[in-house]
Each structure stands twice: as structure tokens, then as C-alpha cells.
Design a protein around this motif. Structure first.
Motif, PDB file in Angstrom:
ATOM      1  N   HIS A  50      69.943 -18.333  41.061  1.00 44.69           N
ATOM      2  CA  HIS A  50      69.806 -16.771  41.434  1.00 44.69           C
ATOM      3  C   HIS A  50      70.567 -16.112  40.353  1.00 44.69           C
ATOM      4  CE1 HIS A  50      69.534 -13.163  43.579  1.00 44.69           C
ATOM      5  NE2 HIS A  50      70.832 -12.900  43.434  1.00 44.69           N
ATOM      6  N   PHE A  51      71.582 -16.550  39.563  1.00 48.34           N
ATOM      7  CA  PHE A  51      72.061 -16.187  38.483  1.00 48.34           C
ATOM      8  C   PHE A  51      71.329 -16.265  37.217  1.00 48.34           C
ATOM      9  CE2 PHE A  51      75.039 -16.460  34.679  1.00 48.34           C
ATOM     10  CZ  PHE A  51      75.726 -15.245  34.817  1.00 48.34           C
ATOM     11  N   ASN A  52      70.593 -17.362  36.841  1.00 48.77           N
ATOM     12  CA  ASN A  52      69.437 -17.356  36.102  1.00 48.77           C
ATOM     13  C   ASN A  52      68.600 -16.361  36.075  1.00 48.77           C
ATOM     14  OD1 ASN A  52      71.107 -19.537  34.635  1.00 48.77           O
ATOM     15  ND2 ASN A  52      70.086 -20.852  35.611  1.00 48.77           N
ATOM     16  N   LYS A  53      68.113 -16.265  36.988  1.00 48.30           N
ATOM     17  CA  LYS A  53      66.710 -15.163  37.419  1.00 48.30           C
ATOM     18  C   LYS A  53      67.129 -13.832  37.301  1.00 48.30           C
ATOM     19  CE  LYS A  53      64.600 -17.713  41.075  1.00 48.30           C
ATOM     20  NZ  LYS A  53      64.256 -17.843  42.469  1.00 48.30           N
ATOM     21  N   LEU A  54      68.706 -13.477  37.478  1.00 48.82           N
ATOM     22  CA  LEU A  54      68.949 -12.092  37.283  1.00 48.82           C
ATOM     23  C   LEU A  54      69.152 -12.146  35.709  1.00 48.82           C
ATOM     24  CD1 LEU A  54      71.709 -11.693  39.719  1.00 48.82           C
ATOM     25  CD2 LEU A  54      69.668 -10.582  39.641  1.00 48.82           C
ATOM     26  N   GLU A  55      69.825 -12.866  34.745  1.00 50.34           N
ATOM     27  CA  GLU A  55      70.019 -12.789  33.472  1.00 50.34           C
ATOM     28  C   GLU A  55      68.576 -12.787  32.916  1.00 50.34           C
ATOM     29  OE1 GLU A  55      71.895 -16.656  32.238  1.00 50.34           O
ATOM     30  OE2 GLU A  55      73.689 -15.189  32.082  1.00 50.34           O
ATOM     31  N   ARG A  56      67.504 -13.339  33.501  1.00 49.42           N
ATOM     32  CA  ARG A  56      66.062 -13.116  32.834  1.00 49.42           C
ATOM     33  C   ARG A  56      65.626 -11.911  32.958  1.00 49.42           C
ATOM     34  NH1 ARG A  56      62.933 -17.083  35.497  1.00 49.42           N
ATOM     35  NH2 ARG A  56      64.932 -18.433  36.216  1.00 49.42           N
ATOM     36  N   LEU A  57      65.857 -11.350  34.193  1.00 43.70           N
ATOM     37  CA  LEU A  57      65.384 -10.086  34.432  1.00 43.70           C
ATOM     38  C   LEU A  57      66.273  -9.038  33.614  1.00 43.70           C
ATOM     39  CD1 LEU A  57      65.398  -9.814  38.253  1.00 43.70           C
ATOM     40  CD2 LEU A  57      63.615  -9.645  36.779  1.00 43.70           C
ATOM     41  N   GLU A  58      67.625  -9.261  33.164  1.00 41.66           N
ATOM     42  CA  GLU A  58      68.314  -8.179  32.242  1.00 41.66           C
ATOM     43  C   GLU A  58      67.633  -8.494  30.839  1.00 41.66           C
ATOM     44  OE1 GLU A  58      72.277  -9.273  32.247  1.00 41.66           O
ATOM     45  OE2 GLU A  58      72.633  -8.522  34.367  1.00 41.66           O
ATOM     46  N   ILE A  59      67.283  -9.453  30.492  1.00 44.23           N
ATOM     47  CA  ILE A  59      66.672  -9.778  29.124  1.00 44.23           C
ATOM     48  C   ILE A  59      65.212  -8.926  29.269  1.00 44.23           C
ATOM     49  CG2 ILE A  59      65.505 -11.441  27.660  1.00 44.23           C
ATOM     50  CD1 ILE A  59      67.659 -13.451  28.416  1.00 44.23           C
ATOM     51  N   TYR A  60      64.485  -9.063  30.150  1.00 38.61           N
ATOM     52  CA  TYR A  60      63.260  -8.422  30.286  1.00 38.61           C
ATOM     53  C   TYR A  60      63.166  -7.053  30.096  1.00 38.61           C
ATOM     54  CZ  TYR A  60      60.811 -12.970  31.479  1.00 38.61           C
ATOM     55  OH  TYR A  60      60.591 -14.018  31.480  1.00 38.61           O
ATOM     56  N   GLU A  61      64.372  -6.377  30.749  1.00 42.78           N
ATOM     57  CA  GLU A  61      64.639  -4.971  30.852  1.00 42.78           C
ATOM     58  C   GLU A  61      65.065  -4.390  29.420  1.00 42.78           C
ATOM     59  OE1 GLU A  61      67.810  -4.530  33.752  1.00 42.78           O
ATOM     60  OE2 GLU A  61      66.472  -4.455  35.394  1.00 42.78           O
ATOM     61  N   LYS A  62      65.776  -5.211  28.878  1.00 43.82           N
ATOM     62  CA  LYS A  62      66.254  -4.846  27.429  1.00 43.82           C
ATOM     63  C   LYS A  62      65.204  -4.847  26.546  1.00 43.82           C
ATOM     64  CE  LYS A  62      71.147  -6.638  27.662  1.00 43.82           C
ATOM     65  NZ  LYS A  62      71.843  -7.587  27.083  1.00 43.82           N
ATOM     66  N   ASN A  63      64.277  -5.856  26.573  1.00 43.17           N
ATOM     67  CA  ASN A  63      63.027  -5.593  25.754  1.00 43.17           C
ATOM     68  C   ASN A  63      62.098  -4.791  26.134  1.00 43.17           C
ATOM     69  OD1 ASN A  63      63.938  -8.140  24.639  1.00 43.17           O
ATOM     70  ND2 ASN A  63      62.608  -9.602  25.832  1.00 43.17           N
ATOM     71  N   ASP A  64      61.960  -4.402  27.226  1.00 41.95           N
ATOM     72  CA  ASP A  64      60.941  -3.161  27.683  1.00 41.95           C
ATOM     73  C   ASP A  64      61.778  -2.127  27.265  1.00 41.95           C
ATOM     74  OD1 ASP A  64      58.995  -2.136  29.273  1.00 41.95           O
ATOM     75  OD2 ASP A  64      60.357  -1.480  30.750  1.00 41.95           O
ATOM     76  N   LYS A  65      62.853  -1.732  27.300  1.00 39.72           N
ATOM     77  CA  LYS A  65      63.412  -0.542  26.746  1.00 39.72           C
ATOM     78  C   LYS A  65      63.226  -0.560  24.970  1.00 39.72           C
ATOM     79  CE  LYS A  65      66.995   0.240  30.081  1.00 39.72           C
ATOM     80  NZ  LYS A  65      68.474  -0.043  30.508  1.00 39.72           N
ATOM     81  N   LYS A  66      63.449  -1.526  24.344  1.00 39.71           N
ATOM     82  CA  LYS A  66      63.042  -1.568  23.080  1.00 39.71           C
ATOM     83  C   LYS A  66      61.673  -1.126  22.589  1.00 39.71           C
ATOM     84  CE  LYS A  66      66.295  -4.949  21.883  1.00 39.71           C
ATOM     85  NZ  LYS A  66      66.682  -6.440  21.286  1.00 39.71           N
ATOM     86  N   LEU A  67      60.648  -1.555  23.576  1.00 40.67           N
ATOM     87  CA  LEU A  67      59.415  -1.259  23.220  1.00 40.67           C
ATOM     88  C   LEU A  67      58.938   0.075  23.584  1.00 40.67           C
ATOM     89  CD1 LEU A  67      57.633  -4.544  24.962  1.00 40.67           C
ATOM     90  CD2 LEU A  67      57.830  -3.967  22.460  1.00 40.67           C
ATOM     91  N   GLN A  68      59.769   0.856  24.363  1.00 45.22           N
ATOM     92  CA  GLN A  68      59.380   2.269  24.628  1.00 45.22           C
ATOM     93  C   GLN A  68      59.883   3.225  23.702  1.00 45.22           C
ATOM     94  OE1 GLN A  68      61.046   2.937  28.566  1.00 45.22           O
ATOM     95  NE2 GLN A  68      59.257   1.762  29.501  1.00 45.22           N
TER      96      GLN A  68
END
Length: 48
Positions: A30-48
């Protein structure tokens, strides 16, 4: 009947350890899934 408590303890100990290991593994997944979600959120913010 004299050793009933000890027999129950030795039977329940491996079961308790197995359940504990499974619980820790589940939390780590579960912790690994949360870390991946945080990475995706950071990448999404960079793209916007």
C-alpha cells in the motif's frame, strides 16, 4: 490436560507470526502504491 496451555501457545505462535508477516507485506504494498501516486501527481503538475 496438564500441558494444554503450552500446546495451544505453540500452535498459535506460528499462526500469529504468519498473520503479522502478511499484515506488514500488505502495508508495504500500500505504501508503494501511495508513493507511485505522489510521483504521478508531481509529473502531472509539471506538465500543466
Amino acid at each position: 490436560m496438564e500441558y494444554l496451555g503450552e500446546i495451544l501457545w505453540y500452535i498459535s505462535l506460528p499462526i500469529t507470526v504468519w498473520i503479522s508477516v502478511k499484515f506488514v507485506q500488505h502495508n508495504l504494498q500500500h505504501f508503494n502504491k501511495l508513493e507511485r501516486l505522489e510521483i504521478y501527481e508531481k509529473n502531472d503538475k509539471k506538465l500543466q
